[in-house]
Structures are given as structure tokens and as C-alpha cells.
Design an enzyme around this catalytic site. Sequence first.
Site, PDB file in Angstrom:
ATOM      1  N   ILE A  56       0.857  -1.293   0.252  1.00  0.00           N
ATOM      2  CA  ILE A  56      -0.077   0.070   0.127  1.00  0.00           C
ATOM      3  C   ILE A  56       1.017   1.127  -0.128  1.00  0.00           C
ATOM      4  CG2 ILE A  56      -1.575   1.192   1.392  1.00  0.00           C
ATOM      5  CD1 ILE A  56      -2.548  -1.371   2.230  1.00  0.00           C
ATOM      6  N   VAL A  96      11.500  -1.169  13.128  1.00  0.00           N
ATOM      7  CA  VAL A  96      10.731  -0.247  14.081  1.00  0.00           C
ATOM      8  C   VAL A  96      10.789  -0.760  15.525  1.00  0.00           C
ATOM      9  CG1 VAL A  96       9.069   0.645  12.397  1.00  0.00           C
ATOM     10  CG2 VAL A  96       8.672  -1.610  13.754  1.00  0.00           C
ATOM     11  N   TYR A 148      -8.339 -12.634  12.123  1.00  0.00           N
ATOM     12  CA  TYR A 148      -7.525 -11.412  12.614  1.00  0.00           C
ATOM     13  C   TYR A 148      -6.976 -11.440  13.906  1.00  0.00           C
ATOM     14  CZ  TYR A 148      -5.785  -6.876  11.035  1.00  0.00           C
ATOM     15  OH  TYR A 148      -5.130  -5.727  10.634  1.00  0.00           O
ATOM     16  N   LYS A 199      -4.981  -3.342  16.294  1.00  0.00           N
ATOM     17  CA  LYS A 199      -5.496  -2.154  15.335  1.00  0.00           C
ATOM     18  C   LYS A 199      -6.249  -1.191  16.142  1.00  0.00           C
ATOM     19  CE  LYS A 199      -3.729  -2.850  11.212  1.00  0.00           C
ATOM     20  NZ  LYS A 199      -2.474  -1.966  10.654  1.00  0.00           N
ATOM     21  N   LEU A 247      -4.565  -7.549  -1.580  1.00  0.00           N
ATOM     22  CA  LEU A 247      -3.554  -8.411  -1.570  1.00  0.00           C
ATOM     23  C   LEU A 247      -2.248  -7.926  -1.379  1.00  0.00           C
ATOM     24  CD1 LEU A 247      -4.266 -11.530  -3.855  1.00  0.00           C
ATOM     25  CD2 LEU A 247      -3.424 -11.590  -1.340  1.00  0.00           C
ATOM     26  N   THR A 248      -1.519  -8.143  -0.254  1.00  0.00           N
ATOM     27  CA  THR A 248      -0.199  -7.726  -0.023  1.00  0.00           C
ATOM     28  C   THR A 248       0.583  -8.788   0.554  1.00  0.00           C
ATOM     29  OG1 THR A 248      -0.696  -6.620   2.067  1.00  0.00           O
ATOM     30  CG2 THR A 248      -0.919  -5.464   0.163  1.00  0.00           C
ATOM     31  N   ARG A 249       1.897  -8.526   0.789  1.00  0.00           N
ATOM     32  CA  ARG A 249       2.660  -9.487   1.599  1.00  0.00           C
ATOM     33  C   ARG A 249       2.124  -9.699   2.878  1.00  0.00           C
ATOM     34  NH1 ARG A 249       8.538  -9.783   3.666  1.00  0.00           N
ATOM     35  NH2 ARG A 249       7.690  -8.043   5.028  1.00  0.00           N
ATOM     36  N   ALA A 250       1.861  -8.584   3.698  1.00  0.00           N
ATOM     37  CA  ALA A 250       1.334  -8.619   5.069  1.00  0.00           C
ATOM     38  C   ALA A 250      -0.220  -9.396   5.178  1.00  0.00           C
ATOM     39  CB  ALA A 250       0.967  -7.392   5.644  1.00  0.00           C
TER      40      ALA A 250
HETATM   41  N1  LIG Z   1      -3.553  -5.344   2.795  1.00  0.00           N
HETATM   42  C1  LIG Z   1      -4.743  -5.344   3.221  1.00  0.00           C
HETATM   43  O1  LIG Z   1      -5.692  -5.899   3.185  1.00  0.00           O
HETATM   44  C2  LIG Z   1      -4.830  -4.159   4.418  1.00  0.00           C
HETATM   45  C3  LIG Z   1      -5.960  -3.678   4.911  1.00  0.00           C
HETATM   46  C4  LIG Z   1      -6.039  -2.681   5.891  1.00  0.00           C
HETATM   47  C5  LIG Z   1      -4.887  -2.236   6.365  1.00  0.00           C
HETATM   48  N2  LIG Z   1      -3.688  -2.729   5.912  1.00  0.00           N
HETATM   49  C6  LIG Z   1      -2.637  -2.124   6.781  1.00  0.00           C
HETATM   50  O2  LIG Z   1      -1.699  -1.572   5.790  1.00  0.00           O
HETATM   51  C7  LIG Z   1      -0.420  -1.344   6.157  1.00  0.00           C
HETATM   52  C8  LIG Z   1       0.641  -1.950   4.989  1.00  0.00           C
HETATM   53  O3  LIG Z   1       0.582  -3.186   4.680  1.00  0.00           O
HETATM   54  P1  LIG Z   1       0.481  -3.778   3.451  1.00  0.00           P
HETATM   55  O4  LIG Z   1      -0.709  -4.732   3.148  1.00  0.00           O
HETATM   56  O5  LIG Z   1       0.720  -2.691   2.443  1.00  0.00           O
HETATM   57  O6  LIG Z   1       1.507  -4.952   3.505  1.00  0.00           O
HETATM   58  P2  LIG Z   1       3.172  -4.922   3.222  1.00  0.00           P
HETATM   59  O7  LIG Z   1       3.706  -6.286   3.569  1.00  0.00           O
HETATM   60  O8  LIG Z   1       3.320  -4.423   1.741  1.00  0.00           O
HETATM   61  O9  LIG Z   1       3.636  -3.814   4.153  1.00  0.00           O
HETATM   62  C9  LIG Z   1       3.714  -4.084   5.572  1.00  0.00           C
HETATM   63  C10 LIG Z   1       5.137  -3.521   5.877  1.00  0.00           C
HETATM   64  O10 LIG Z   1       5.507  -3.525   7.346  1.00  0.00           O
HETATM   65  C11 LIG Z   1       6.843  -3.705   7.222  1.00  0.00           C
HETATM   66  N3  LIG Z   1       7.177  -4.219   8.675  1.00  0.00           N
HETATM   67  C12 LIG Z   1       6.884  -5.431   9.486  1.00  0.00           C
HETATM   68  N4  LIG Z   1       7.772  -5.299  10.699  1.00  0.00           N
HETATM   69  C13 LIG Z   1       8.495  -4.367  10.193  1.00  0.00           C
HETATM   70  C14 LIG Z   1       9.644  -3.870  11.196  1.00  0.00           C
HETATM   71  N5  LIG Z   1      10.072  -4.677  12.194  1.00  0.00           N
HETATM   72  N6  LIG Z   1      10.298  -2.832  10.863  1.00  0.00           N
HETATM   73  C15 LIG Z   1      10.113  -2.272  10.003  1.00  0.00           C
HETATM   74  N7  LIG Z   1       9.197  -2.586   8.976  1.00  0.00           N
HETATM   75  C16 LIG Z   1       8.350  -3.374   9.285  1.00  0.00           C
HETATM   76  C17 LIG Z   1       7.315  -4.646   6.224  1.00  0.00           C
HETATM   77  O11 LIG Z   1       8.706  -4.536   5.919  1.00  0.00           O
HETATM   78  C18 LIG Z   1       6.217  -4.157   5.160  1.00  0.00           C
HETATM   79  O12 LIG Z   1       7.011  -2.958   4.438  1.00  0.00           O
HETATM   80  C19 LIG Z   1      -0.077  -2.459   7.338  1.00  0.00           C
HETATM   81  O13 LIG Z   1      -0.389  -1.475   8.472  1.00  0.00           O
HETATM   82  C20 LIG Z   1      -1.634  -3.319   7.378  1.00  0.00           C
HETATM   83  O14 LIG Z   1      -2.175  -3.703   8.367  1.00  0.00           O
HETATM   84  C21 LIG Z   1      -3.561  -3.671   5.015  1.00  0.00           C
END
Ligand SMILES: NC(=O)c1ccc[n+]([C@@H]2O[C@H](COP(=O)([O-])OP(=O)(O)OC[C@H]3O[C@@H](n4cnc5c(N)ncnc54)[C@H](O)[C@@H]3O)[C@@H](O)[C@H]2O)c1
Length: 259
Positions: free
Chosen positions: A22, A67, A160, A167, A197-200
Site C-alpha cells: 500500500i 521499528v 485477524y 489495530k 492482496l499484499t505480503r502482510a
Molecule cells: N492489505 C490489506 O488488506 C490491508 C487492509 C487494511 C490495512 N492494512 C494495513 O496496511 C499497512 C501496510 O500493509 P500492506 O498490506 O501494504 O503489506 P506490506 O507487507 O506490503 O507492508 C507491511 C510493511 O510492514 C513492514 N514491517 C513489518 N515489520 C517491520 C519492522 N520490524 N520494521 C520495519 N518495518 C516492518 C514490512 O517490511 C512491510 O514493508 C499495514 O499496517 C496493514 O495492516 C492492510
Amino acid sequence: MSTGIMKGKKGLIMGVANKKSIAWKVAERLSEEGAELAFTYQNEKIGERVIPLFEEFGSEFYRTLDVSNDDDYEKVFSELAEAFDGELDFIVHAIAGGPAKEDLKGMYLDTSRASFLRAMEISVYSFVKAVQSAYPMMKDNGGSAITMSYYGAEKVVPNYNVMGVAKSALESSVRYMADDLGRDNVRVNALSPGPVLTRAASGIGEFRTLLKEFAAKAPLERLVEKEEIASSALYLLSDLSSGVTGEVIHVDSGYHVVG
Ligand SMILES: NC(=O)c1ccc[n+]([C@@H]2O[C@H](COP(=O)([O-])OP(=O)(O)OC[C@H]3O[C@@H](n4cnc5c(N)ncnc54)[C@H](O)[C@@H]3O)[C@@H](O)[C@H]2O)c1
């Protein structure tokens, strides 16, 4: 379509892991709108993938920042202050993680102490520390900080689990920091995107089923696009949202209004 609304603004993007992140979509949009961007990424391994993206962007500032490490924050933010002449207009925190995979399925009741504490550290405190670190560079001219929440903060979403609890704490942190920093015109908000869809996301049990059920139930009858999340981020980071702080905006095809 670019309006140039972010021209002259400098910001930090935390949380690009790959092109599907994202944070990456948000960065692309902000750059199109004229913002100057700096990046942090989790570790060297992720760096191998993302550094070429940052360079392609023409960004001159990208650093590793884990972090869970206060020294990383101190080092990176002092180098950022130097690179940006002590001024920062916005930060994007798009970071989540912590719990062991087995705690993202089954009953929340079974969450281990380690997963609980890690989820709070990586997914909640990381934003507090980021805003704390950015604040000295924002307090003279105002600023905007955003993070990413999810509906699991408000309602029970199967699997979740501890991330939902994290959250909730993240959304509460948004409100407390908004109150702390409002006097200096530093605004703190969150987006609550629908599932993408993302890695997380791939770490959450039965995520594909969740996507299907979401699209079927949401008023707009579809998933959201990452570009739509990025547009809402642009709103919160630009002066268009100058009167908005402490807010959580759903970008979820309206899913949260349906009973
Ligand atoms: N994908 C979804 O469906 C969705 C929906 C709602 C909210 N979100 C939120 O969006 C945000 C971004 O997630 P995303 O879906 O883009 O996935 P993503 O995997 O691309 O991003 C998650 C990021 O967190 C970083 N991270 C994890 N542990 C870390 C650490 N110890 N130090 C530094 N960085 C760290 C990872 O390196 C990665 O860049 C997250 O907060 C996620 O909860 C995602």
C-alpha cells in the site's frame, strides 16, 4: 490526473516491501502530485527489492529502519533532518506485523504473550515512535501523519485476532496523538482500507475467502483498488484536509456500514 497539490511538501514513507505494498501506491500518487519523498524499509533483504524502486523514483534518501530498534529511529530521523533542512510536512506509516502465524488463525483466546507483545510493538508503538521522531521537524510549520488501520479494530474478523486488538490500540493512539499535537497544527489520522492482496495480508488465515465475502457484501459490490487508498492518503496528507485530525477514514467500498 495530477494537480500538483503536494508541490513543495516533503515527506517520509515507511513500509514499502515491494510494488504490491500500500505504501508504494501512496508514494507513487504523492510523487505524481509533486511531493519530495524519503523512504525507510525494514532490512537489507527487503532493500534489495526496494532500493531500485526508490532510485527509479529519483529519491535521494532511503534507509533501513527496523521499528523495534530505537537506535534506528534516532539515526534515521537525525539524518533525515539534515537532508530535509529540519522540515518535514508528512509521514506515512504503513507497517504491521509481529504475531506468529499460528496466532492469525483459530481462537484469539489462544494468543501467546510473545505474539501479543510483538503485535503491539511492531504495529502500534512503531507509529507512536514515528510521530514522536517526526514532531520536532513538524512543529514550526504544521504537518500530517497517517497510519493504516483495518475493520478488525472495530468488529471481530475471523483469524485477524491479535492484529484486531493491535489495530484498536493504533486507532486510539491516533486520537491521543491528535490531541497532543493539534496545538502545533500537526494532524494525526488513519485510513481503514478494505482488504487488498499484499505480503502482510497473505499471512492472515483464509484471506482469499475474506476477499470474496467482502466483495459480495460491500455496498459498492467490489474490492477497493490500492489507487483508491492512495487517493484518500493524498487527501489526508494535503491541505485539503486541513480541518481534519484524530479521524479514521474507511476506504472499504462501504463495507463497514452493513450489518
Ligand atoms: N492489505 C490489506 O488488506 C490491508 C487492509 C487494511 C490495512 N492494512 C494495513 O496496511 C499497512 C501496510 O500493509 P500492506 O498490506 O501494504 O503489506 P506490506 O507487507 O506490503 O507492508 C507491511 C510493511 O510492514 C513492514 N514491517 C513489518 N515489520 C517491520 C519492522 N520490524 N520494521 C520495519 N518495518 C516492518 C514490512 O517490511 C512491510 O514493508 C499495514 O499496517 C496493514 O495492516 C492492510
